[in-house]
Design a protein around this motif. Structure first.
Motif, short mmCIF file in Angstrom:
data_model
loop_
_atom_site.label_atom_id
_atom_site.label_comp_id
_atom_site.label_asym_id
_atom_site.label_seq_id
_atom_site.Cartn_x
_atom_site.Cartn_y
_atom_site.Cartn_z
N ILE A 57 -8.36 2.22 -4.91
CA ILE A 57 -8.29 1.54 -6.21
C ILE A 57 -6.84 1.16 -6.52
N GLY A 58 -5.94 2.12 -6.29
CA GLY A 58 -4.52 1.88 -6.60
C GLY A 58 -3.99 0.62 -5.92
N LEU A 59 -4.43 0.41 -4.68
CA LEU A 59 -3.90 -0.73 -3.94
C LEU A 59 -4.42 -2.07 -4.45
N THR A 60 -5.50 -2.03 -5.28
CA THR A 60 -6.02 -3.29 -5.80
C THR A 60 -5.33 -3.70 -7.10
N ILE A 61 -4.58 -2.78 -7.70
CA ILE A 61 -3.89 -3.12 -8.96
C ILE A 61 -2.80 -4.15 -8.66
N PRO A 62 -2.76 -5.25 -9.39
CA PRO A 62 -1.68 -6.21 -9.18
C PRO A 62 -0.34 -5.59 -9.58
N ALA A 63 0.64 -5.70 -8.71
CA ALA A 63 1.94 -5.09 -8.95
C ALA A 63 2.54 -5.61 -10.25
N PHE A 64 2.36 -6.89 -10.46
CA PHE A 64 2.96 -7.53 -11.63
C PHE A 64 2.46 -6.89 -12.92
N ALA A 65 1.14 -6.61 -12.96
CA ALA A 65 0.55 -6.01 -14.15
C ALA A 65 1.14 -4.64 -14.40
N LEU A 66 1.27 -3.86 -13.33
CA LEU A 66 1.78 -2.50 -13.49
C LEU A 66 3.23 -2.51 -13.96
N VAL A 67 4.00 -3.47 -13.42
CA VAL A 67 5.40 -3.59 -13.85
C VAL A 67 5.45 -3.86 -15.35
N THR A 86 7.63 3.46 -6.35
CA THR A 86 7.21 4.75 -5.79
C THR A 86 5.69 4.89 -5.83
N PHE A 87 5.10 4.48 -6.96
CA PHE A 87 3.65 4.58 -7.08
C PHE A 87 2.95 3.88 -5.92
N PHE A 88 3.36 2.63 -5.69
CA PHE A 88 2.70 1.90 -4.61
C PHE A 88 3.02 2.47 -3.23
N ALA A 89 4.24 2.98 -3.10
CA ALA A 89 4.63 3.52 -1.79
C ALA A 89 3.81 4.76 -1.44
N ILE A 90 3.45 5.52 -2.46
CA ILE A 90 2.69 6.75 -2.20
C ILE A 90 1.35 6.46 -1.53
N LEU A 91 0.70 5.37 -1.94
CA LEU A 91 -0.70 5.19 -1.57
C LEU A 91 -0.97 5.18 -0.05
N GLY A 143 6.63 0.80 3.59
CA GLY A 143 7.94 0.13 3.60
C GLY A 143 7.78 -1.38 3.49
N GLN A 144 6.90 -1.94 4.30
CA GLN A 144 6.67 -3.39 4.26
C GLN A 144 6.19 -3.83 2.88
N MET A 145 5.21 -3.05 2.40
CA MET A 145 4.56 -3.44 1.15
C MET A 145 5.52 -3.40 -0.03
N VAL A 146 6.27 -2.31 -0.15
CA VAL A 146 7.08 -2.16 -1.35
C VAL A 146 8.36 -3.00 -1.31
N MET A 147 8.74 -3.54 -0.14
CA MET A 147 9.84 -4.50 -0.12
C MET A 147 9.51 -5.66 -1.06
N GLY A 148 8.26 -6.15 -0.96
CA GLY A 148 7.82 -7.23 -1.82
C GLY A 148 7.66 -6.78 -3.26
N ILE A 149 7.08 -5.59 -3.41
CA ILE A 149 6.85 -5.10 -4.78
C ILE A 149 8.17 -4.88 -5.51
N ALA A 150 9.18 -4.43 -4.77
CA ALA A 150 10.50 -4.22 -5.39
C ALA A 150 11.04 -5.54 -5.94
N ALA A 151 10.71 -6.64 -5.28
CA ALA A 151 11.15 -7.94 -5.78
C ALA A 151 10.47 -8.26 -7.11
N VAL A 152 9.19 -7.93 -7.20
CA VAL A 152 8.46 -8.14 -8.45
C VAL A 152 9.07 -7.32 -9.58
N ALA A 153 9.56 -6.12 -9.19
CA ALA A 153 10.10 -5.23 -10.20
C ALA A 153 11.31 -5.83 -10.91
N ALA A 154 11.91 -6.86 -10.33
CA ALA A 154 13.06 -7.50 -10.97
C ALA A 154 12.64 -8.15 -12.29
#
Ligand SMILES: Nc1ncnc2c1ncn2[C@@H]1O[C@H](COP(=O)(O)OP(=O)(O)OP(=O)(O)O)[C@@H](O)[C@H]1O
Ligand SMILES: [Mg+2]
Lengths: 213, 414
Positions: A57-67, A86-91, A143-154
């Motif tokens: 379920i966690g992996l289906t949450i859009p990163a942008f929404a969570l940010v 970190t949340f996304f990296a854990i999954l 690592g691959q996944m959160v590289m992109g998510i970290a960009a969204v976090a900006a």
């Protein structure tokens, strides 16, 4: 494009460094948490499947929404960025930890217990080392996944290459806007490649010769 | 195998085990997996647990080192009640070997063997010396094998390292669950012989679970035959179980050819050999023939100057000779005095004579063993088996309670 890179070189290097640093630190934190949680749940079938469901379920949450959601409790800047990354990296790491630990040959665990190793010692000295290649696989995916998510976090003014992307996007059509977005994107991809190579190297160093394939 | 109970002899490093009134009920199962078993395992002996699949052998074994906690009853090691001591601490004092050795694949052979000594806080030097000593004990060259990983070993070698690891801290007791189940028959036989050799040296108390009755006969000083729920059907020496199976269940379990199985228990040197007419090269054949006729023998054994058999001649062959030659016959049916009767029988069946020549030290000729001798040995084994006694206790609560009840009525009547 090249002109843009040259004129903003210092800023790009700084952002890349911050981006990488955010990802690596969050990844380390996520590994600790995920392996810890995995070690707690893997022995119980129901807890393991609960953990798996949460991961899915966690992996289906859009990163942008969570940010966006993270702003309310954590405000702007580094804290929400760290939390979301970190949340996304854990999954993926959690999922692989459970898979890796349950995949250890029961006969080996039994003989560890049979020669007098305690539960904790068996986990630390036998089960985790044997599950490590699988866990490391999870870390690489993370690592691959959160590289992109970290960009969204900006979006919440977090650090990193996302800044370049968002500032470019927000004034699309203006001078250098496309260059800014592209530089950010390419930077993220390059960082992701470098991180993966580093993790592969780490895997070689930390995996026993006895279980290398 | 002498059954004189020398439980306190100084060279025995094993300790006796007493399983007393032990029951194991797994949650959600109607009948207990192990039903009130009382079993005495003498110090320094090998006791084999056999029985059909699912009868509770493994459960019984694992309750000795408390990998499985008994529901009821107590376990005594030597004279110490270990039912309630810390399980991990107990297991460090009891060697444990499972099928295929159960080695840790991410650790080298040396690291695998070092685990228990490390936990016990031995210093580095002592551990390294111990590792080499153990590898030599199980016939692996330390220099060659110390730094290998388990995947770089054959199945039999892994099993040996598993035994070495179990012996690392010199525990008085060794528990083995189908230890040789995963290797080919030839390797299995070699590992069994090796275990017997090690046991001769170390005199541990060893409990082995097996489903191979031949293995039980070969290795065991004592055999426990279980039926479902770990009910002890018979607890006796291999000789006695073969000669006098307690009931049909045991008979079926032994399978066909109990007499033949007995043959693996006896050595050629232990039975009475028939003597033979001997001759030396150079003797006149007719004189030798006359001796054979006088002794009513059909064969003559020719031995060389060091008493080693070189020819085995029939009367007919003698009549065709003038003098005995010094020719060495190529395929004489010869067995050493340490061979089992089983080996001897094999040799006899191959030879046309229906008998075999037995040689002793330095291949000196000792006598002839024939099929009749082997048959006699089987018969006398029955007789002597009947005479041996001193069987350790092995009962289940159900049977005990019958006695206990009658005791009770008697004592209450007083
Ligand atoms: N963990 C467990 N939970 C529930 N029941 C079990 C468990 N372990 C064993 N049993 C049951 O207890 C009985 C005895 O099992 P055990 O493993 O001791 O048999 P065994 O004699 O070693 O058999 P095998 O020769 O097949 O190894 C079996 O009926 C088995 O189904
Ligand atoms: Mg079993």
């Amino acid at each position: 494009m090249w002109d843009f890179v040259q004129s903003h070189f210092d800023q790009i290097v700084f952002s890349s460094w911050q981006h990488a640093s955010l990802v690596v630190q969050c990844l380390a934190l996520a590994t600790l948490l995920a392996v810890g949680i995995g070690a707690l749940v893997y022995r119980s079938r129901s807890a393991s499947s609960a953990a798996n469901t949460i991961t899915t379920i966690g992996l289906t949450i859009p990163a942008f929404a969570l940010v966006g959601l993270a702003i309310t409790p954590l405000g702007f800047g580094v804290p929400p960025a760290v939390a979301v990354v970190t949340f996304f990296a854990i999954l993926p790491i959690l999922r692989n930890t459970v898979v890796g630990l349950t995949g250890v040959d029961p006969g080996i665990v039994e003989s560890a217990r049979g020669i007098g190793m305690s539960r904790l010692r068996t986990l630390l000295q036998v089960e985790l080392p044997l599950a490590w290649p699988v866990i490391l696989g999870g870390i690489r995916v993370s690592g691959q996944m959160v590289m992109g998510i970290a960009a969204v976090a900006a979006y919440v003014l977090g650090p990193g290459l996302g800044g370049l992307i968002f500032s470019g996007l927000s004034r699309l059509g203006g001078a250098n806007s496309l260059e800014s977005v592209l530089t950010g994107l390419i930077g993220v991809v390059i960082l992701a490649l470098i991180l993966d190579l580093v993790l592969i190297g780490l895997g070689r160093l930390t995996t026993s010769r006895g279980i290398r394939v | 195998m002498s059954e004189t109970t020398t439980s306190d002899a100084p060279n025995i490093s094993g300790k006796s085990i007493l399983i007393e009134g032990v029951t194991k009920r797994y949650p959600g199962q109607k009948s207990p997996a192990v039903d009130g078993i009382t079993l005495e395992i003498p110090a320094g002996k090998i006791v084999m647990l056999v029985g059909p699949s699912g009868c509770g052998k493994t459960t019984t074994l694992k309750m000795i080192n408390r990998l499985i906690e008994p529901t009821e009853g107590r376990i005594v090691l030597g004279d110490e009640d270990v039912t309630d001591i810390d399980g991990d601490e107990l297991r460090r004092r009891i060697g444990y070997v499972i099928q295929a050795g159960g080695l840790f694949p991410h650790l080298t052979v040396a690291a695998n063997i070092s685990i228990v000594p490390k936990m016990l806080g031995w210093d580095k030097k002592r551990i390294a010396d111990r590792v080499d000593e153990l590898l030599e004990l199980v016939s692996l060259d330390p220099a060659d094998y110390r730094d290998r990983y388990p995947k770089e070993l054959s199945g039999g070698q892994q099993q040996r390292v598993g035994v070495a690891r179990a012996l690392a801290a010199d525990p008085p007791v060794l528990l083995m669950d189908e230890p040789f189940g995963a290797v080919d028959p030839i390797t299995r036989q070699r590992l069994q012989d090796e275990l017997l050799r090690i046991q001769e040296e170390l005199q541990k108390t060893i409990v082995i679970v097996t489903h191979d009755f031949d293995e039980a006969v070969k290795l065991g000083d004592w055999i426990v035959v279980f039926s479902d729920g770990a009910h002890i059907v018979q607890y006796d020496t291999p000789e006695r179980i073969l000669a006098e199976p307690a009931n049909e269940f045991v008979e079926n379990f032994i399978g066909s050819g109990a007499g033949l199985k007995q043959l693996t228990l006896r050595r050629v040197g232990e039975v009475e050999l028939a003597d033979a007419v001997t001759a030396r090269p150079g003797e006149v054949a007719s004189e030798v023939l006359a001796r054979a006729v006088a002794a009513k023998h059909n064969h003559v054994v020719v031995v060389d100057e060091r008493e080693r058999p070189i020819q085995w001649l029939t009367r007919r062959q003698l009549t065709r000779l003038e003098k005995i030659t010094a020719v060495r016959e190529a395929h004489l049916p010869v067995v050493g005095h340490r061979a089992t009767l089983n080996d001897a029988l094999d040799t006899m069946l191959v030879s046309s004579a229906g008998a075999a020549l037995v040689t002793g030290k330095r291949d000196r000729f000792l006598g002839v063993i024939d099929v009749e001798t082997v048959m006699e040995a089987i018969t006398s084994a029955r007789a002597s088996a009947a005479a041996s006694a001193d069987t350790p206790t092995g009962t289940n609560s159900g049977e005990v309670s019958i006695i206990a009840e009658s005791d009770l009525t008697e004592s209450s009547a007083v």
